[in-house]
Motif scaffolding. Structure first.
Motif, short mmCIF file in Angstrom:
data_model
loop_
_atom_site.label_atom_id
_atom_site.label_comp_id
_atom_site.label_asym_id
_atom_site.label_seq_id
_atom_site.Cartn_x
_atom_site.Cartn_y
_atom_site.Cartn_z
N ALA A 47 2.44 1.57 -3.48
CA ALA A 47 1.43 2.00 -4.46
C ALA A 47 1.08 3.47 -4.27
O ALA A 47 0.92 4.21 -5.25
N VAL A 50 4.36 -1.44 -10.62
CA VAL A 50 2.92 -1.52 -10.43
C VAL A 50 2.45 -2.93 -10.76
O VAL A 50 1.63 -3.51 -10.05
N ARG A 51 2.99 -3.52 -11.81
CA ARG A 51 2.62 -4.88 -12.20
C ARG A 51 2.93 -5.88 -11.09
O ARG A 51 2.13 -6.77 -10.81
N ILE A 84 3.04 -5.29 -7.88
CA ILE A 84 2.09 -5.07 -6.79
C ILE A 84 0.73 -5.67 -7.13
O ILE A 84 0.13 -6.38 -6.31
N ILE A 85 0.26 -5.41 -8.33
CA ILE A 85 -1.04 -5.95 -8.75
C ILE A 85 -1.02 -7.48 -8.71
O ILE A 85 -1.95 -8.12 -8.24
N ARG A 86 0.07 -8.07 -9.20
CA ARG A 86 0.20 -9.53 -9.19
C ARG A 86 0.05 -10.08 -7.76
O ARG A 86 -0.68 -11.04 -7.53
N CYS A 87 0.69 -9.45 -6.80
CA CYS A 87 0.59 -9.90 -5.40
C CYS A 87 -0.81 -9.70 -4.86
O CYS A 87 -1.34 -10.57 -4.16
N TRP A 88 -1.42 -8.56 -5.16
CA TRP A 88 -2.77 -8.30 -4.66
C TRP A 88 -3.77 -9.29 -5.26
O TRP A 88 -4.67 -9.76 -4.57
N VAL A 89 -3.61 -9.61 -6.53
CA VAL A 89 -4.52 -10.56 -7.17
C VAL A 89 -4.37 -11.93 -6.53
O VAL A 89 -5.35 -12.59 -6.22
N SER A 108 1.54 6.35 -7.04
CA SER A 108 0.38 7.14 -7.44
C SER A 108 0.64 8.63 -7.24
O SER A 108 0.37 9.44 -8.12
N ASP A 139 0.83 -1.20 0.00
CA ASP A 139 0.00 0.00 0.00
C ASP A 139 0.87 1.25 0.00
O ASP A 139 0.58 2.22 -0.71
N ARG A 186 5.82 4.33 -12.27
CA ARG A 186 5.42 2.93 -12.19
C ARG A 186 6.48 2.00 -11.62
O ARG A 186 6.26 0.80 -11.54
#
Length: 138
Positions: free
Chosen positions: A89, A114-115, A117-122, A93, A86, A98
């Motif tokens: 990110a 960013v990719r 982070i998104i991968r981990c969140w998903v 932001s 968080d 990125r």
């Protein structure tokens, strides 16, 4: 989840005299979107991203003549491995970028995108959804 859980430990370090074509080849071979630029004259770290190269080529500049130095961001926000995703990110932001170079001690130990982070969140969301589904089925 922490930055250390998401970051890529493949850190490409280049010098300021590398051409953009050289940097692009090295980045492409490693399948990464950013290179750490180490300038031995200033002892500073900067970052060169795929977007920097794209903007240069899009402006009609010659990637065989343009150097990393001319396109490196030197006003860099660094992350620590202990940052939460968080926090990373939010920094991205707020700064409009990125990639973050991850520093531990005196040098770079990773890059988080960013990719990443998104991968981990998903993945975390998928695990949570599977656990919730299992509880509903049980």
């Amino acid at each position: 989840m922490l930055v250390r859980d998401a970051m890529s430990t493949v850190v490409l370090t280049i010098g300021p005299a590398h051409t953009l074509r050289q940097a692009a080849r090295l980045m492409s071979a490693r399948r990464i979107g950013a290179a750490v630029v180490l300038d031995p004259d200033t002892s500073g770290l900067g970052i060169l991203t795929e977007r920097d190269i794209l903007n240069s080529v899009g402006a009609g500049q010659d990637p065989d003549r343009e150097t990393a130095h001319a396109h490196t961001t030197t006003d860099v926000v660094f992350a620590a491995p202990e940052w939460t995703l968080d926090e990373a990110a939010a920094a991205m932001s707020h700064g409009g970028f990125r990639h973050l170079i991850v520093l531990d001690g005196h040098g770079p130990v990773g890059v988080v995108s960013v990719r990443d982070i998104i991968r981990c969140w998903v993945r975390a969301g998928t695990r949570g959804a599977r656990q919730d589904a299992g509880m509903l089925a049980g």
